[in-house]
Design an enzyme around this catalytic site. Sequence first.
Site, PDB file in Angstrom:
ATOM      1  CG  HIS A 111      -1.964  -1.069   1.223  1.00 57.28           C
ATOM      2  ND1 HIS A 111      -3.228  -0.933   0.710  1.00 57.28           N
ATOM      3  CD2 HIS A 111      -1.901  -2.340   1.697  1.00 57.28           C
ATOM      4  CE1 HIS A 111      -3.905  -2.070   0.859  1.00 57.28           C
ATOM      5  NE2 HIS A 111      -3.114  -2.938   1.467  1.00 57.28           N
TER       6      HIS A 111
ATOM      7  CG  ASN B 168      -8.036  -4.312   0.913  1.00 56.62           C
ATOM      8  OD1 ASN B 168      -7.344  -3.329   1.174  1.00 56.62           O
ATOM      9  ND2 ASN B 168      -7.553  -5.541   0.906  1.00 56.62           N
TER      10      ASN B 168
HETATM   11 FE1  HDE Z   1      -2.611  -4.769   5.466  1.00 55.78          FE
HETATM   12  N1  HDE Z   1      -0.806  -4.012   5.934  1.00 55.78           N
HETATM   13  N2  HDE Z   1      -1.979  -6.607   6.004  1.00 55.78           N
HETATM   14  N3  HDE Z   1      -4.347  -5.624   4.812  1.00 55.78           N
HETATM   15  N4  HDE Z   1      -3.243  -3.011   4.845  1.00 55.78           N
HETATM   16  C1  HDE Z   1      -0.418  -2.737   5.758  1.00 55.78           C
HETATM   17  O1  HDE Z   1       0.780  -1.427   7.338  1.00 55.78           O
HETATM   18  C2  HDE Z   1      -0.892  -6.862   6.777  1.00 55.78           C
HETATM   19  C3  HDE Z   1      -4.689  -6.943   4.834  1.00 55.78           C
HETATM   20  C4  HDE Z   1      -4.495  -2.675   4.416  1.00 55.78           C
HETATM   21  O2  HDE Z   1      -3.250   3.543   3.890  1.00 55.78           O
HETATM   22  C5  HDE Z   1       0.934  -2.442   6.373  1.00 55.78           C
HETATM   23  O3  HDE Z   1       1.368   0.740   7.701  1.00 55.78           O
HETATM   24  C6  HDE Z   1      -0.836  -8.251   7.136  1.00 55.78           C
HETATM   25  C7  HDE Z   1      -6.093  -7.129   4.574  1.00 55.78           C
HETATM   26  C8  HDE Z   1      -4.551  -1.299   4.010  1.00 55.78           C
HETATM   27  O4  HDE Z   1      -1.634   3.363   5.351  1.00 55.78           O
HETATM   28  C9  HDE Z   1       1.305  -3.774   7.042  1.00 55.78           C
HETATM   29  C10 HDE Z   1      -1.922  -8.833   6.530  1.00 55.78           C
HETATM   30  C11 HDE Z   1      -6.587  -5.861   4.381  1.00 55.78           C
HETATM   31  C12 HDE Z   1      -3.266  -0.797   4.246  1.00 55.78           C
HETATM   32  C13 HDE Z   1       0.120  -4.647   6.680  1.00 55.78           C
HETATM   33  C14 HDE Z   1      -2.628  -7.799   5.824  1.00 55.78           C
HETATM   34  C15 HDE Z   1      -5.478  -4.937   4.523  1.00 55.78           C
HETATM   35  C16 HDE Z   1      -2.474  -1.892   4.764  1.00 55.78           C
HETATM   36  C17 HDE Z   1       1.934  -1.872   5.402  1.00 55.78           C
HETATM   37  C18 HDE Z   1      -2.345 -10.289   6.546  1.00 55.78           C
HETATM   38  C19 HDE Z   1      -8.031  -5.469   4.043  1.00 55.78           C
HETATM   39  C20 HDE Z   1      -2.778   0.609   3.965  1.00 55.78           C
HETATM   40  C21 HDE Z   1       2.167  -0.428   5.813  1.00 55.78           C
HETATM   41  C22 HDE Z   1      -2.418 -10.869   7.830  1.00 55.78           C
HETATM   42  C23 HDE Z   1      -8.937  -5.716   5.124  1.00 55.78           C
HETATM   43  C24 HDE Z   1      -3.060   1.532   5.107  1.00 55.78           C
HETATM   44  C25 HDE Z   1       1.415  -0.267   7.030  1.00 55.78           C
HETATM   45  C26 HDE Z   1      -2.601   2.934   4.768  1.00 55.78           C
HETATM   46  C27 HDE Z   1      -1.142  -1.764   5.136  1.00 55.78           C
HETATM   47  C28 HDE Z   1       0.047  -5.907   7.113  1.00 55.78           C
HETATM   48  C29 HDE Z   1      -3.777  -8.064   5.030  1.00 55.78           C
HETATM   49  C30 HDE Z   1      -5.666  -3.530   4.363  1.00 55.78           C
HETATM   50  C31 HDE Z   1       2.632  -4.367   6.632  1.00 55.78           C
HETATM   51  C32 HDE Z   1       0.247  -8.891   7.990  1.00 55.78           C
HETATM   52  C33 HDE Z   1      -6.865  -8.441   4.565  1.00 55.78           C
HETATM   53  C34 HDE Z   1      -5.753  -0.547   3.469  1.00 55.78           C
HETATM   54  O5  HDE Z   1       1.377  -3.649   8.421  1.00 55.78           O
END
Ligand code: HDE
Length: 798
Positions: free
Chosen positions: A167, A240
């Site tokens: 992201h 999302n």
């Molecule tokens: Fe994320 N995700 N994600 N994700 N995610 C990040 O956090 C993570 C997942 C989502 O505009 C990171 O600050 C893991 C699902 C958005 O700043 C990180 C898993 C959904 C954003 C991270 C998921 C999301 C992130 C990267 C699986 C939809 C952007 C930078 C277990 C429900 C937020 C940060 C923004 C960002 C980890 C799966 C949505 C690495 C470990 C499912 C919208 O922490």
Amino acid sequence: MIKDTRAAGTSAAAAARNTDSGPSALGAPSDVHTAKAGETNDMAAAMPYNPGKAAEHGFKNGVNPPAGTTVEAPSRLPLGSTLSEANGTEKTGTVAAEGVNATIAPLDRVRVDSAGQVLTTNQGVPIADNQNSLKYGERGPALLEDFILREKITHFDHERIPERIVHARGSGAHGFFECYEPLTELTRAAPFKEAGKITPVFVRFSTVQGERGSKDTARDVRGFAVKFYTDEGNWDLVGNNIPVFFIQDAMKFPDLVHAVKPEPHHQMPQAASAHDTFWDFVSLMPESTHMLMWVMSDRAIPRSYATMQGFGVHTFRFVNAAGESVFVKFHWNPKAGTHSLVWDEAVKISGADPDYHRRDLWERIEAGAYPEYELGVQVFTEEQADSFSFDILDATKIIPEELVPVRRIGRMVLNRNPDNFFAETEQVAFCAAHVVPGIDFSNDPLLAGRIHSYVDTQISRLGGPNFHELPINSPIAPVHNNQRDGMHRQAIHRGKVSYEPNSLAGGCPFQAGAAQGFVSVPARIEAKEAQGKVRAKPEKFADHYTQARLFLESQTPVEQAHIAAAFRFELSKVTVPAVRERMISSLLNVSEDLANQVAAGLGMDVLPEPMPRALAKPPKPEVAKSDALSLFARPGDGSLMGRKVAILVADGVVGQPALDLQAALFAQGAVGRFVAPRIGPVKTADKVAINADASLENEPGFLFDALALPDGDAGVQALSRDGHTLEFLKDQYRHCKTILVMPASSALMLKAQIPSTLLSGDPDPGIVFGAGPAEFDLFIQGIAQHRHPERETDPPLV
Ligand code: HDE
């Protein structure tokens, strides 16, 4: 303020002397040191033991913790760090306001406006010359002494921070959430307490795969992260634009991201899933099939952030004041409807305007066409959840709206652009663990991993532990705890107490207790069979295809055709035939028809066997088709707000109808832009003043939602001599947009070989001939339809 504490006893008075720097006026009756010591002693004495200790034990106490014990301080004296705090200056201000944490005040406190100000160093020293470095003589060597140059360059050297691992590419906006009706029966969450209640929000939309500077229109999931600054703390709904995910367990997230990101040996392709490693991984992970259907659909190439849905994805819980909880899924529905690009358009836009979505969001807000979304919830009980054919803890499954309807509970309006991209959009830190009283987690194992991940990654991205104090991240609710120090700490805490329990600060800050504080829902795991520590998934997680088929079958024919074309495109970029075959064998479990179409497009004559299924006999689904899953289910309010229409002009066009059309479009909230072979004044046949603000070269046709072709033979001839015009027209036609053809421009249509009817011979509903008010109306109605897919063929005719 200063109390005579002689009565407090001589030992406290003596303790006040226990200091090397001791008071100057020994033993004075109203001596401030003695008072402080005496009052400190009074507070300690008022708490002879820790009355909350017993309640820390036992299940019953655990789910209903009491409020912490607190003693009112006799004055502010014993709570302060220093007796000198009343000596104020312009820098220190005066004594801290009681019970206030100034780091969370509105952003005004850190906004900078330089109007009428001189340039200074970071130390506030006015800079006399910002053009030259300091040298020994005009032609002499530069001097190390130049602290102004060195401060400027050093700061510049560190202007970038690491980008988000996923992201990275995003755009943000401020706004508000408004509650429609009290939801207190279901949840005690602050935003839902009363009708009309307003909660400030900051939203960041993003793509997942690409780097920070990558194109907006990649085929990808879009992040839809909302930070609610509630009066009971920050709640981040980090969702999302697609309601399911690729994987079911956090354990697989690094693998998924490694597979989809540019390949590590040569760092290609940028912001694209069409490559070997992604398809290798997902074809070995059949649980991703449902998500693949969504990602290959036009959902993954939205027209605008204002025209896509958002989803919380996981099952969460609502909890009311009595501690009763229900399950909940969150949905954001755009007021403007769900509208997407088509693939050919998305590819072209990524070259001409990689900032397409960022610009669209910015411009909508600047124009007052504020993006708006309704928040909907699907609420259901544990018993209902048990009866479903799928597991509600599985993030690869939706709950069809036919099974649990979506209740609309409020609206969110994005009405303010950030002042500074870096300070707000880049530094904002969303976290799946940020919930408030009234919202709780389910046991979704993907969610559990997310609860850990966000703060962890942000500690390195934002350079240390105190990023919660960055202005964009700090809540509007009070923040008081005993966390201290760390890099970049901003809060200046008073006093010597940074632990709890304490008596020396009157027990403050004290634990809120169940009535005010966050209490986790104590739901216990119902063990239907012998349970112990285990790494395993529930059986229903193994049904990988039922909902993939549900999604496909709920699409209109044109959407299904786009899904097949997207699989064909993506797999055609895969260089390993065995990976392509593996994916086709998996698709055979979704739909033979889809698998055949994709295979034919890949030149595969012999189809592989269907992939063996993890669950041979999945439970019968409750619904086989859900109309709500089609993009066409949400046409929106029919408004033209935020739409861009090209009105082609050139020297010699008749100007008046073009101007009239522009006025009619503005009246509908759409922007009509005059596009000519070059920018600047246009010599119209009827001498009306028209200025072209875009050229055929700098704003190609695929950047517009619709096209109007002008009247006036000379102008039309001038346009037809420019090859850009024909490309402009072809793209508009190919992408099924509405085209208004004023009389002289029929010649342009012929020259571009644009058919004026559909293949069937029926009139094309997206082409309007004429130049009067009635035709303008038809044109406007056509634009409100977004697109005219009846015209589409694969491959395209033009
Ligand atoms: Fe994320 N995700 N994600 N994700 N995610 C990040 O956090 C993570 C997942 C989502 O505009 C990171 O600050 C893991 C699902 C958005 O700043 C990180 C898993 C959904 C954003 C991270 C998921 C999301 C992130 C990267 C699986 C939809 C952007 C930078 C277990 C429900 C937020 C940060 C923004 C960002 C980890 C799966 C949505 C690495 C470990 C499912 C919208 O922490």
